[in-house]
Scaffold this motif. Structure first.
Motif, PDB file in Angstrom:
ATOM      1  N   VAL A 151       0.866  -1.181   0.000  1.00 36.24           N
ATOM      2  CA  VAL A 151       0.000   0.000   0.000  1.00 36.24           C
ATOM      3  C   VAL A 151       0.900   1.228   0.000  1.00 36.24           C
ATOM      4  O   VAL A 151       1.664   1.441   0.946  1.00 36.24           O
ATOM      5  CB  VAL A 151      -0.939   0.003   1.216  1.00 36.24           C
ATOM      6  CG1 VAL A 151      -1.779   1.282   1.233  1.00 36.24           C
ATOM      7  CG2 VAL A 151      -1.847  -1.219   1.190  1.00 36.24           C
ATOM      8  N   SER A 152       0.833   2.035  -1.051  1.00 32.60           N
ATOM      9  CA  SER A 152       1.679   3.218  -1.187  1.00 32.60           C
ATOM     10  C   SER A 152       0.811   4.459  -1.228  1.00 32.60           C
ATOM     11  O   SER A 152      -0.356   4.416  -1.642  1.00 32.60           O
ATOM     12  CB  SER A 152       2.527   3.129  -2.463  1.00 32.60           C
ATOM     13  OG  SER A 152       3.277   1.940  -2.491  1.00 32.60           O
ATOM     14  N   ASP A 153       1.379   5.599  -0.774  1.00 32.43           N
ATOM     15  CA  ASP A 153       0.650   6.865  -0.829  1.00 32.43           C
ATOM     16  C   ASP A 153       1.629   7.979  -1.164  1.00 32.43           C
ATOM     17  O   ASP A 153       2.851   7.791  -1.130  1.00 32.43           O
ATOM     18  CB  ASP A 153      -0.067   7.145   0.497  1.00 32.43           C
ATOM     19  CG  ASP A 153       0.876   7.312   1.668  1.00 32.43           C
ATOM     20  OD1 ASP A 153       1.620   8.318   1.689  1.00 32.43           O
ATOM     21  OD2 ASP A 153       0.890   6.466   2.562  1.00 32.43           O
ATOM     22  N   SER A 154       1.076   9.149  -1.468  1.00 29.77           N
ATOM     23  CA  SER A 154       1.885  10.319  -1.802  1.00 29.77           C
ATOM     24  C   SER A 154       1.875  11.340  -0.683  1.00 29.77           C
ATOM     25  O   SER A 154       2.003  12.531  -0.927  1.00 29.77           O
ATOM     26  CB  SER A 154       1.341  10.964  -3.087  1.00 29.77           C
ATOM     27  OG  SER A 154      -0.021  11.372  -2.891  1.00 29.77           O
ATOM     28  N   GLY A 155       1.682  10.868   0.554  1.00 28.29           N
ATOM     29  CA  GLY A 155       1.600  11.772   1.689  1.00 28.29           C
ATOM     30  C   GLY A 155       2.946  12.344   2.087  1.00 28.29           C
ATOM     31  O   GLY A 155       3.958  12.197   1.390  1.00 28.29           O
ATOM     32  N   ALA A 156       2.950  12.978   3.268  1.00 28.79           N
ATOM     33  CA  ALA A 156       4.163  13.648   3.752  1.00 28.79           C
ATOM     34  C   ALA A 156       5.203  12.672   4.249  1.00 28.79           C
ATOM     35  O   ALA A 156       6.339  13.057   4.493  1.00 28.79           O
ATOM     36  CB  ALA A 156       3.795  14.627   4.877  1.00 28.79           C
ATOM     37  N   GLY A 157       4.840  11.392   4.429  1.00 24.74           N
ATOM     38  CA  GLY A 157       5.816  10.408   4.867  1.00 24.74           C
ATOM     39  C   GLY A 157       5.946  10.366   6.390  1.00 24.74           C
ATOM     40  O   GLY A 157       5.145  10.938   7.129  1.00 24.74           O
ATOM     41  N   ILE A 158       6.965   9.678   6.845  1.00 29.86           N
ATOM     42  CA  ILE A 158       7.227   9.487   8.272  1.00 29.86           C
ATOM     43  C   ILE A 158       8.648   9.950   8.555  1.00 29.86           C
ATOM     44  O   ILE A 158       9.579   9.647   7.805  1.00 29.86           O
ATOM     45  CB  ILE A 158       7.062   8.011   8.679  1.00 29.86           C
ATOM     46  CG1 ILE A 158       5.643   7.520   8.353  1.00 29.86           C
ATOM     47  CG2 ILE A 158       7.348   7.811  10.157  1.00 29.86           C
ATOM     48  CD1 ILE A 158       5.439   6.037   8.592  1.00 29.86           C
ATOM     49  N   ALA A 159       8.802  10.691   9.645  1.00 27.72           N
ATOM     50  CA  ALA A 159      10.136  11.168  10.016  1.00 27.72           C
ATOM     51  C   ALA A 159      11.053   9.977  10.295  1.00 27.72           C
ATOM     52  O   ALA A 159      10.617   8.977  10.865  1.00 27.72           O
ATOM     53  CB  ALA A 159      10.048  12.063  11.255  1.00 27.72           C
TER      54      ALA A 159
ATOM     55  N   GLY B 245      10.374  12.508   1.043  1.00 23.79           N
ATOM     56  CA  GLY B 245       9.642  13.155  -0.039  1.00 23.79           C
ATOM     57  C   GLY B 245       8.900  12.214  -0.958  1.00 23.79           C
ATOM     58  O   GLY B 245       8.377  12.639  -1.984  1.00 23.79           O
ATOM     59  N   GLN B 246       8.798  10.930  -0.630  1.00 28.07           N
ATOM     60  CA  GLN B 246       8.134   9.969  -1.513  1.00 28.07           C
ATOM     61  C   GLN B 246       7.010   9.219  -0.823  1.00 28.07           C
ATOM     62  O   GLN B 246       6.645   8.125  -1.229  1.00 28.07           O
ATOM     63  CB  GLN B 246       9.147   8.964  -2.055  1.00 28.07           C
ATOM     64  CG  GLN B 246      10.269   9.601  -2.853  1.00 28.07           C
ATOM     65  CD  GLN B 246      11.227   8.557  -3.394  1.00 28.07           C
ATOM     66  OE1 GLN B 246      10.874   7.415  -3.608  1.00 28.07           O
ATOM     67  NE2 GLN B 246      12.480   8.970  -3.623  1.00 28.07           N
ATOM     68  N   GLY B 247       6.448   9.763   0.238  1.00 25.56           N
ATOM     69  CA  GLY B 247       5.330   9.115   0.900  1.00 25.56           C
ATOM     70  C   GLY B 247       5.763   7.886   1.685  1.00 25.56           C
ATOM     71  O   GLY B 247       6.920   7.753   2.100  1.00 25.56           O
ATOM     72  N   VAL B 248       4.821   6.954   1.873  1.00 27.91           N
ATOM     73  CA  VAL B 248       5.049   5.753   2.671  1.00 27.91           C
ATOM     74  C   VAL B 248       4.569   4.545   1.874  1.00 27.91           C
ATOM     75  O   VAL B 248       3.542   4.594   1.199  1.00 27.91           O
ATOM     76  CB  VAL B 248       4.295   5.824   4.020  1.00 27.91           C
ATOM     77  CG1 VAL B 248       4.482   4.535   4.804  1.00 27.91           C
ATOM     78  CG2 VAL B 248       4.779   7.014   4.844  1.00 27.91           C
ATOM     79  N   THR B 249       5.327   3.464   1.951  1.00 27.40           N
ATOM     80  CA  THR B 249       4.920   2.188   1.370  1.00 27.40           C
ATOM     81  C   THR B 249       4.938   1.138   2.472  1.00 27.40           C
ATOM     82  O   THR B 249       6.002   0.842   3.032  1.00 27.40           O
ATOM     83  CB  THR B 249       5.861   1.755   0.229  1.00 27.40           C
ATOM     84  OG1 THR B 249       5.809   2.725  -0.812  1.00 27.40           O
ATOM     85  CG2 THR B 249       5.434   0.402  -0.331  1.00 27.40           C
ATOM     86  N   ALA B 250       3.752   0.616   2.831  1.00 29.15           N
ATOM     87  CA  ALA B 250       3.615  -0.436   3.828  1.00 29.15           C
ATOM     88  C   ALA B 250       3.281  -1.729   3.095  1.00 29.15           C
ATOM     89  O   ALA B 250       2.286  -1.804   2.389  1.00 29.15           O
ATOM     90  CB  ALA B 250       2.519  -0.092   4.825  1.00 29.15           C
TER      91      ALA B 250
END
Length: 591
Positions: free
Chosen positions: A516-524, A570-575
């Motif tokens: 599951v990927s998104d274009s959000g702000a990501g995780i620190a 800068g590339q969101g999150v992929t779980a």
């Protein structure tokens, strides 16, 4: 008569001794069991305290070395007589302190004199002070890094000092020092009503939930230790050598005027630190006394029953008519025991069911997060259906052909609501723990339909990328569906209307991956290792419990799989949920 009286007195004495022995055994057993329970709680508290302390320190461990690489800091070290260079370094240290959150940040030259500091423009400024007597100066000068906890000689405030050496190309040296305030941990421990303390390598307590423990030694200090504390001005303004030790004797007992407490001491932590947690032993004493009393009552009751039984045997010979009453009492007692056995079985069943409660609670929490979107998803077709039926009613009165079309439209809306509610009912029910051969593609499509109301509310249309045909995996359909719903909801929470969410299903040799990927702000990067910890969340004001990823990871582990989370800057999150691929399966077995 005298012999009979002598026998009676000794029999009563034996009965009293038997009752006392039973009470003593019951009380001792309860005492040891309570102490073991307290010890288990203390060990859990030690783990939490150790992690919290290590996390707070790790936040700033690399700040001195990073700050030392800045050109302004190196310029100040190369040109200590240049006011412009010193001012630039002061402003830089002040800005970093305001943004990173340490107590102080300052620059020392090779002699230990402060050249620039974050508090350069305040009355308690470090600029110009000589701190060469501090161990963190000598350790960093010799080995590159230094650590030391002490009370500040300038500010009078305690803190943990972390230092890093700067080596310039021309051979000059200096060091950047960060001072970390660990005081918030003390307030957290005090609010949690947990007696917690941290002592240094000499055994002096410098962090504690109880202010009365601060700067007290665990045991009497040796003369060399006292001299070293004085030379280093570790706890300036205090006198640990004259305060009474905190431990009354070896073995973990606290010296306390109000109540005596048992304590558990860990192995050395950090720079020889010792973490200590304590708990009152009053519950153990109460349990011991209570069980001693119960044991005495039980022994007395048992002896009394034994005596009654002896008398009953004598009476049976004289009153044969009482046999029916005795049989009834035995039957009643047997029924009571059967009820007790059934109650114990029920309790065991409830305990097993409790293991599934947390997973079900997170599932219902996910439905709660989607409740507003679900209401909108159902209310919109209902409103359209009402308007359609009203139009159909008017057309029916005029015998118009479009009435049938309107009615068919209404039926379509009803089927749409039925599909939505059917998916939600299937998602919310509990599923047995057995694993079955299921189709991962169908499960992914079902999860996407469940989150559709939330996706529409966000303004995003999740995409499914999957190979044609079924993709078999060995898992539980509803539980795998819950994992994907959790990951999709997290992705939808992270993006706006201009963002995207994608669920990609792929089969590789030996494993099946649902990413599951998104274009959000990501995780620190600092938060990424902790996102699967229970109750940890980065969402401000989140309605969730911070359990979604932790539960998903646990469910995948039950399937023999794992959860991987990647957050490139800068590339969101992929779980990615990774499941082992079945070794062999009959064709068409996967639903």
């Amino acid at each position: 008569m005298a012999a009979r009286a002598w026998i009676g007195r000794h029999r009563r004495l034996a009965l009293v001794l038997a009752v006392g022995l039973v009470a003593l055994i019951a009380g001792a057993a309860a005492w040891h069991m309570s102490l073991r329970a307290i010890t288990a709680q203390l060990e859990q508290g030690l783990i939490l305290t150790s992690r919290a302390l290590e996390t707070e320190i790790e936040r700033f461990r690399y700040l001195p070395r990073i700050a030392g690489e800045d050109a302004r800091i190196r310029a100040a070290l190369m040109r200590p007589d240049d006011p412009a260079a010193i001012r630039a370094a002061n402003l830089y240290l002040e800005t970093v302190t305001a943004q990173a959150g340490p107590s102080h940040l300052y620059l020392l030259n090779d002699r230990g004199v402060t050249l620039a500091a974050s508090n350069w423009n305040r009355a308690d400024s470090f600029v110009g002070f000589d701190y060469s007597f501090r161990p963190y100066f000598h350790d960093a000068r010799a080995g590159g890094e230094g650590r030391f906890y002490a009370i500040g000689v300038t500010t009078g405030l305690p803190g943990y000092f972390l230092s890093a050496r700067i080596d310039l190309p021309d051979g000059r040296r200096g060091m950047v020092v960060v001072k970390v305030d660990l005081g918030p941990l003390q307030r957290i421990w005090a609010e949690a009503e947990r007696d917690t303390a941290v002592a240094d390598a000499d055994g002096v307590v410098f962090l504690a939930s109880d202010a009365g423990w601060l700067y007290r030694p665990l045991s009497p200090l040796s003369p060399p230790a006292l001299q070293r504390l004085a030379d280093q001005q570790t706890y300036v303004g205090t006198d640990p050598g004259t305060t009474p030790p905190l431990l009354s004797r070896p073995g973990g007992w606290l010296r306390n005027d109000r109540q005596q407490r048992m304590t558990n001491v860990t192995a050395p932590f950090g720079d020889g630190w010792t973490i200590m947690v304590a708990a009152p032993i009053r519950p153990a004493l109460a349990a011991a006394l209570g069980w001693a009393l119960i044991g005495a009552l039980a022994a007395g009751l048992g002896l009394g029953l034994a005596k009654i039984q002896m008398q009953r045997r004598a009476l049976i010979a004289l009153r044969l008519g009482q046999s029916q009453m005795l049989e009834r009492r035995v039957t009643e007692r047997t029924e009571e025991l059967a009820h007790e056995i059934e109650a114990r079985r029920q309790t065991e069943s409830e305990l097993r069911a409790t293991q599934e409660t947390l997973i079900q609670a997170e599932k219902m929490a996910a439905l709660g997060r989607m409740s507003a979107a679900i209401v909108h998803e159902i209310s919109q077709p209902m409103a359209a259906m009402e308007a359609t039926l009203a139009t159909a009613s008017l057309l029916a009165e005029t015998d118009a052909p479009p009435a049938a079309q309107r009615i068919e439209t209404a039926r379509g809306l009803i089927r749409r609501m039925q599909r939505t509610t059917q998916r939600l009912k299937s998602f919310s029910r509990k599923e047995p723990a057995a694993l079955n051969l299921i189709d991962a593609r169908a499960t992914a499509e079902s999860a996407l339909e469940i989150v559709q109301p939330r996706a529409r509310a966000v303004g995003v249309t999740p995409q499914l990328i999957a190979p044609p045909g079924p993709v078999p995996v060995l898992a539980g359909r509803v539980r795998l569906e819950q994992v994907l719903v959790n990951l999709l909801l997290n992705a939808l929470d992270a993006v706006g209307r201009d963002g995207w969410v994608r669920l990609e299903l792929s089969a590789r040799p030996g494993e099946v991956r649902l990413a599951v990927s998104d274009s959000g702000a990501g995780i620190a990067p600092a938060d990424l290792p902790r996102v699967t910890e229970p109750f940890f969340t980065t969402k401000a004001g989140s309605e969730g419990m911070g359990l979604g990823l932790a539960i998903s990871q646990e469910i995948l582990a039950e399937f023999g799989g794992r959860l991987e989370i990647a957050a490139p800057p800068g590339q969101g999150v992929t779980a990615t949920a990774i499941l082992p691929q079945p070794q062999a399966h009959p064709p068409g077995n996967a639903p």
